[in-house]
Write a protein that holds these residues in place. Structure first.
Motif, PDB file in Angstrom:
ATOM      1  N   VAL A   1      19.474  -5.368 -35.783  1.00  0.00           N
ATOM      2  CA  VAL A   1      18.313  -5.968 -35.128  1.00  0.00           C
ATOM      3  C   VAL A   1      18.750  -6.886 -33.985  1.00  0.00           C
ATOM      4  N   VAL A   2      19.722  -7.743 -34.257  1.00  0.00           N
ATOM      5  CA  VAL A   2      20.151  -8.720 -33.260  1.00  0.00           C
ATOM      6  C   VAL A   2      20.849  -8.040 -32.086  1.00  0.00           C
ATOM      7  N   MET A   3      21.714  -7.058 -32.369  1.00  0.00           N
ATOM      8  CA  MET A   3      22.447  -6.392 -31.293  1.00  0.00           C
ATOM      9  C   MET A   3      21.521  -5.565 -30.406  1.00  0.00           C
ATOM     10  N   MET A   4      20.554  -4.903 -30.998  1.00  0.00           N
ATOM     11  CA  MET A   4      19.601  -4.149 -30.197  1.00  0.00           C
ATOM     12  C   MET A   4      18.817  -5.078 -29.278  1.00  0.00           C
ATOM     13  N   LEU A   5      18.438  -6.230 -29.800  1.00  0.00           N
ATOM     14  CA  LEU A   5      17.720  -7.207 -28.980  1.00  0.00           C
ATOM     15  C   LEU A   5      18.587  -7.685 -27.820  1.00  0.00           C
ATOM     16  N   ALA A   6      19.845  -8.000 -28.106  1.00  0.00           N
ATOM     17  CA  ALA A   6      20.735  -8.545 -27.076  1.00  0.00           C
ATOM     18  C   ALA A   6      21.074  -7.504 -26.011  1.00  0.00           C
ATOM     19  N   LEU A   7      21.388  -6.289 -26.438  1.00  0.00           N
ATOM     20  CA  LEU A   7      21.847  -5.269 -25.495  1.00  0.00           C
ATOM     21  C   LEU A   7      20.726  -4.677 -24.651  1.00  0.00           C
ATOM     22  N   THR A   8      19.503  -4.711 -25.163  1.00  0.00           N
ATOM     23  CA  THR A   8      18.399  -4.092 -24.420  1.00  0.00           C
ATOM     24  C   THR A   8      17.551  -5.102 -23.653  1.00  0.00           C
ATOM     25  N   THR A   9      17.777  -6.399 -23.882  1.00  0.00           N
ATOM     26  CA  THR A   9      16.975  -7.401 -23.173  1.00  0.00           C
ATOM     27  C   THR A   9      17.846  -8.359 -22.364  1.00  0.00           C
ATOM     28  N   ALA A  10      18.667  -9.145 -23.037  1.00  0.00           N
ATOM     29  CA  ALA A  10      19.398 -10.214 -22.345  1.00  0.00           C
ATOM     30  C   ALA A  10      20.548  -9.689 -21.483  1.00  0.00           C
ATOM     31  N   ILE A  11      21.407  -8.860 -22.054  1.00  0.00           N
ATOM     32  CA  ILE A  11      22.626  -8.440 -21.346  1.00  0.00           C
ATOM     33  C   ILE A  11      22.395  -7.179 -20.526  1.00  0.00           C
ATOM     34  N   GLN A  12      21.795  -6.182 -21.117  1.00  0.00           N
ATOM     35  CA  GLN A  12      21.433  -4.925 -20.444  1.00  0.00           C
ATOM     36  C   GLN A  12      22.612  -4.282 -19.696  1.00  0.00           C
TER      37      GLN A  12
ATOM     38  N   TYR B   1      26.502 -17.663 -21.470  1.00  0.00           N
ATOM     39  CA  TYR B   1      26.908 -16.619 -22.405  1.00  0.00           C
ATOM     40  C   TYR B   1      27.121 -17.195 -23.811  1.00  0.00           C
ATOM     41  N   GLN B   2      27.737 -18.372 -23.881  1.00  0.00           N
ATOM     42  CA  GLN B   2      28.012 -18.965 -25.180  1.00  0.00           C
ATOM     43  C   GLN B   2      26.721 -19.376 -25.887  1.00  0.00           C
ATOM     44  N   ILE B   3      25.759 -19.894 -25.149  1.00  0.00           N
ATOM     45  CA  ILE B   3      24.469 -20.233 -25.747  1.00  0.00           C
ATOM     46  C   ILE B   3      23.798 -18.982 -26.313  1.00  0.00           C
ATOM     47  N   LEU B   4      23.858 -17.892 -25.547  1.00  0.00           N
ATOM     48  CA  LEU B   4      23.294 -16.631 -26.028  1.00  0.00           C
ATOM     49  C   LEU B   4      23.972 -16.195 -27.323  1.00  0.00           C
ATOM     50  N   ILE B   5      25.304 -16.273 -27.347  1.00  0.00           N
ATOM     51  CA  ILE B   5      26.047 -15.852 -28.535  1.00  0.00           C
ATOM     52  C   ILE B   5      25.680 -16.706 -29.737  1.00  0.00           C
ATOM     53  N   MET B   6      25.557 -18.006 -29.557  1.00  0.00           N
ATOM     54  CA  MET B   6      25.217 -18.883 -30.676  1.00  0.00           C
ATOM     55  C   MET B   6      23.828 -18.563 -31.218  1.00  0.00           C
ATOM     56  N   PHE B   7      22.889 -18.238 -30.331  1.00  0.00           N
ATOM     57  CA  PHE B   7      21.558 -17.850 -30.792  1.00  0.00           C
ATOM     58  C   PHE B   7      21.606 -16.532 -31.560  1.00  0.00           C
ATOM     59  N   LEU B   8      22.397 -15.581 -31.063  1.00  0.00           N
ATOM     60  CA  LEU B   8      22.531 -14.297 -31.762  1.00  0.00           C
ATOM     61  C   LEU B   8      23.159 -14.484 -33.136  1.00  0.00           C
ATOM     62  N   ILE B   9      24.186 -15.313 -33.195  1.00  0.00           N
ATOM     63  CA  ILE B   9      24.863 -15.577 -34.462  1.00  0.00           C
ATOM     64  C   ILE B   9      23.904 -16.228 -35.456  1.00  0.00           C
ATOM     65  N   ALA B  10      23.163 -17.234 -34.982  1.00  0.00           N
ATOM     66  CA  ALA B  10      22.223 -17.918 -35.862  1.00  0.00           C
ATOM     67  C   ALA B  10      21.142 -16.961 -36.367  1.00  0.00           C
ATOM     68  N   GLY B  11      20.644 -16.103 -35.476  1.00  0.00           N
ATOM     69  CA  GLY B  11      19.611 -15.154 -35.881  1.00  0.00           C
ATOM     70  C   GLY B  11      20.108 -14.145 -36.901  1.00  0.00           C
ATOM     71  N   ALA B  12      21.274 -13.576 -36.647  1.00  0.00           N
ATOM     72  CA  ALA B  12      21.824 -12.576 -37.567  1.00  0.00           C
ATOM     73  C   ALA B  12      22.192 -13.200 -38.908  1.00  0.00           C
ATOM     74  N   THR B  13      22.787 -14.386 -38.872  1.00  0.00           N
ATOM     75  CA  THR B  13      23.172 -15.047 -40.118  1.00  0.00           C
ATOM     76  C   THR B  13      21.952 -15.406 -40.945  1.00  0.00           C
ATOM     77  N   GLY B  14      20.928 -15.970 -40.296  1.00  0.00           N
ATOM     78  CA  GLY B  14      19.724 -16.331 -41.032  1.00  0.00           C
ATOM     79  C   GLY B  14      19.043 -15.127 -41.659  1.00  0.00           C
ATOM     80  N   LEU B  15      18.917 -14.044 -40.894  1.00  0.00           N
ATOM     81  CA  LEU B  15      18.276 -12.839 -41.413  1.00  0.00           C
ATOM     82  C   LEU B  15      19.105 -12.220 -42.532  1.00  0.00           C
ATOM     83  N   GLY B  16      20.425 -12.128 -42.335  1.00  0.00           N
ATOM     84  CA  GLY B  16      21.288 -11.545 -43.354  1.00  0.00           C
ATOM     85  C   GLY B  16      21.307 -12.359 -44.633  1.00  0.00           C
TER      86      GLY B  16
END
Length: 266
Positions: free
Chosen positions: A108-119, A223-238
């Protein structure tokens, strides 16, 4: 500023610090020198092999190879998460539950990051997908393993109190609520502490690597802020999925606490 190359002699000099740690372990009778040596050798071998694999993966630009690499990473993360638990669910649940939770959260998190933020172009480009997945999975693995270990240990420790609540007519979810809360907090706390300390106490590896390679610090920060948000989202969901699923496995249709579904690590 170009990247400053490192030579093997530079790595050897840095490795001398491990000899100091090993000497201290021997002097203080800690018994960690063997584990330290094995961990160091394992790290060097694994990183060297990963470097070779990634070099080929980036060159081939195949979505199927990228998917295969991601799947292997998730499977190994599941194995590591299971290995860190003192009490495990019996059967395939010990491995499948944590692996499934981490895999779904990472997807979920990687699809969000790769298709929206980073592209990136293409969106599945291994140069972006694999490093990002590694950072997300590593943190999600720690959170999931901590939460599951806390949940199972707490259920065993508080067995009398939980069964007393059940005898009074409470549902198992109500009886388990204090243990569940503690497990969720434990699993999320490393991520929360990491976000709170980032910048003032620690400069994360990705940001540091980008700065050393010549990237503008302001861009590296984004980039680091984005990564921290992705990490927090994936960890919380998992953590949430794994903990609730494990709690459900520790009960049955008759609202009984099923500690017979746990086994001590051998």
């Amino acid at each position: 500023m170009p990247l400053i190359p490192l030579h093997y002699t530079d790595l050897a000099l840095a490795a001398l610090l491990l000899l100091v740690n090993g000497g201290l372990s021997v002097r203080l009778s800690l018994g960690l020198e063997r584990s330290l040596a094995i961990a160091a050798v394992r790290m060097v071998v694994q990183l060297s092999l990963v470097g070779l694999v990634l070099k080929q993966l980036f060159a081939l630009e195949s979505p199927w190879l990228t998917l295969a690499a991601a799947l292997v990473m998730v499977l190994f993360a599941g194995q590591e998460a299971m290995a860190r638990q003192e009490r495990r669910l019996v059967g395939w649940w010990a491995y499948g539950l944590g692996t499934g939770a981490m895999g779904f959260a990472a997807l979920v998190v990687m699809m969000l990051a790769l298709t929206t933020a980073i592209q990136p172009d293409p969106w599945w480009d291994a140069r972006y997908a694999i490093p990002l997945l590694g950072m997300v999975l590593g943190n999600a693995m720690s959170g999931v393993s901590l939460s599951l270990n806390t949940l199972t240990a707490g259920a065993v420790r508080e067995r009398a109190a939980i069964e007393a609540q059940l005898a009074l007519g409470r549902t198992l979810w109500v009886a388990l609520r204090p243990v569940l809360r503690h497990a969720l907090r434990t699993g999320l706390m490393p991520t929360i502490n990491g976000m709170a300390a980032t910048g003032l106490v620690a400069l994360p590896g990705m940001m540091t690597g980008q700065i050393l390679s010549g990237v503008d610090p302001a861009e590296a920060v984004k980039y680091q802020i984005l990564i921290m948000f992705l990490i927090a989202g994936a960890t919380g969901l998992g953590v949430l999925i794994a903990t609730l699923a494990a709690a459900r496995r520790l009960s049955d249709a008759r609202q009984r606490l099923r500690l017979d579904r746990l086994a001590l690590r051998e």
